[in-house]
Design an enzyme around this catalytic site. Structure first.
Site, PDB file in Angstrom:
ATOM      1  N   CYS A 144     -26.880  -6.317  19.623  1.00  0.00           N
ATOM      2  CA  CYS A 144     -27.461  -6.209  18.281  1.00  0.00           C
ATOM      3  C   CYS A 144     -27.123  -7.444  17.450  1.00  0.00           C
ATOM      4  O   CYS A 144     -26.092  -8.087  17.644  1.00  0.00           O
ATOM      5  CB  CYS A 144     -26.938  -4.958  17.583  1.00  0.00           C
ATOM      6  SG  CYS A 144     -27.384  -3.400  18.393  1.00  0.00           S
ATOM      7  N   HIS A 157     -21.819  -4.607  22.498  1.00  0.00           N
ATOM      8  CA  HIS A 157     -22.048  -4.469  21.067  1.00  0.00           C
ATOM      9  C   HIS A 157     -22.016  -5.829  20.378  1.00  0.00           C
ATOM     10  O   HIS A 157     -21.223  -6.712  20.724  1.00  0.00           O
ATOM     11  CB  HIS A 157     -20.981  -3.572  20.434  1.00  0.00           C
ATOM     12  CG  HIS A 157     -21.263  -2.109  20.563  1.00  0.00           C
ATOM     13  ND1 HIS A 157     -22.467  -1.550  20.189  1.00  0.00           N
ATOM     14  CD2 HIS A 157     -20.492  -1.075  21.008  1.00  0.00           C
ATOM     15  CE1 HIS A 157     -22.423  -0.245  20.400  1.00  0.00           C
ATOM     16  NE2 HIS A 157     -21.239   0.071  20.905  1.00  0.00           N
TER      17      HIS A 157
END
Length: 380
Positions: A227, A171
């Site tokens: 991301c 992440h």
């Protein structure tokens, strides 16, 4: 996991890797952090980009010092690495088992990338640290403390023409920029497996640990499959798919500001006109100042290259490809290099984007610690 076993190569009790091959004694000569200090390999890696005295394909990097240019600090020089020295690698994959937002492909990304660089790029399992949460050893867990310690290990004692490889799959996110070096006002971050207790890791800290200490001629290739990762390493020089250096897009900002002003004018809102124009001016000046600060403070004489999964304002896909969970960028990178290992930087960027564009909206980014000749041969 045929070919290298479940534990990414030979089992090593020091790092907590386990797997099918028979165990061997733990390596000697570990440093104060518990990671081994390895001597340079006996034979230098021949990357196969030259044959019988003849070069072909994109040219290799020059061996002399280069002038920065492009608005970088005056008087500085940088040096490309020919990647013939010692090789070290750090790979991190986090699926966040049992947590909200659990991912599926990040550990597979590490297995695929580690296999590729050992089989094709001269990296050795014994010169590699892998952090994934499926490992039994506490030292092998991708915690904040272990990640920062492993980053320090990766760059320690690096010499000119060494090749360092960093891969993160997990992440990513953003947080408010506190030092004025981000055009959009946000720092990029990565999330360790224990981020809920230990917190995230900000791009400024990553840059300080892995980029700032490097000498001229040391190569660090960094892959961020996460991301909001477009500037996850805070490298000042960003390149387009045409191989052209990108600058702050003030024209685009101007168009948005004028469009808002025109909309306000059509509605008779004189206050809105002023707000639209002055808002653009403020944002444009802030973005330009942030870009200049990044060049002044984050330009490096080392040879640092980053490929990110997407732009800062985009997400990177956790996908299923050929019945395997994988990060879209990690899969595209390995696929592009397997198809043609002798590509220039700009060719590789376009190859990766071509693989992704039919199914994914993310736009992988290429950035560098110095002005880059994107027509040179990509090596790592």
């Amino acid at each position: 996991m045929s070919g290298y076993g479940y534990g990414y190569g030979q089992p090593n009790s020091q790092y907590g890797w386990g797997g099918a091959p028979p165990p061997r004694p733990p390596p000697p000569n570990t440093d104060q952090y518990g990671y081994q200090q390895f001597p340079p390999p006996q034979q230098q890696y021949n990357d196969g980009y030259r044959g019988h005295g003849q070069s072909y394909g994109p040219p290799p990097p020059p061996t002399t010092q280069q002038q920065f240019g492009h608005g970088a600090p005056e008087g500085y020089t940088f040096q490309y690495s020919n990647c013939t020295g010692r090789r070290k690698a750090l790979l991190i994959g986090i699926n966040y088992f049992g947590q909200s937002g659990e991912l599926r492909g990040c550990i597979n990304d590490v297995k695929n990338l580690s296999a590729y660089i050992t089989e094709n790029c001269g990296y050795r399992w014994e010169d590699m640290v892998v952090l994934t949460e499926e490992q039994q050893s506490e030292r092998g867990q991708p915690t904040r403390e272990n990640i920062l310690r492993a980053m320090q290990w990766l760059v320690r004692d690096a010499q000119p023409n060494d090749a360092l490889f960093f891969h993160y799959s997990g992440h990513g996110g953003s947080t408010k920029d506190l030092d004025g070096d981000e055009q959009d006002g946000n720092d990029e971050v990565i999330y360790p497996v224990d981020f809920q207790k230990a917190g995230h890791i900000v791009d400024d800290e990553i840059h300080h640990i892995m980029v700032k200490p490097l000498q001229p001629g040391v190569r660090l290739t960094a892959i961020f499959d996460s991301c909001h990762s477009g500037s996850a390493l805070d490298l000042p020089y960003l390149y387009s798919t045409q191989g052209v250096l990108k600058e702050p897009n003030l024209a685009k900002e101007a168009g948005a500001g004028l469009l808002n002003a025109f909309s306000a004018y059509s509605q008779g809102d004189m206050g809105g006109i002023a707000k639209g124009i002055f808002g653009f001016a403020k944002k444009a000046m802030k973005g330009d100042a942030a870009h200049e600060k990044t060049k002044e403070t984050k330009t490096s004489p080392a040879d640092v290259i980053m490929l990110s999964g997407c732009k800062d304002n985009q997400t990177s896909a956790d996908a299923t490809i050929a019945n395997q969970a994988t990060g879209a960028l990690s899969h595209a990178l390995v696929s592009a290099l397997k198809e043609n290992p002798k590509q220039s930087y700009v060719q590789l960027l376009n190859s990766i984007r071509d693989i992704l564009e039919s199914k994914y909206s993310q736009k992988p980014q290429l950035s560098c610690s110095h002005p880059l000749d994107t027509n040179l041969l990509f090596i790592m």
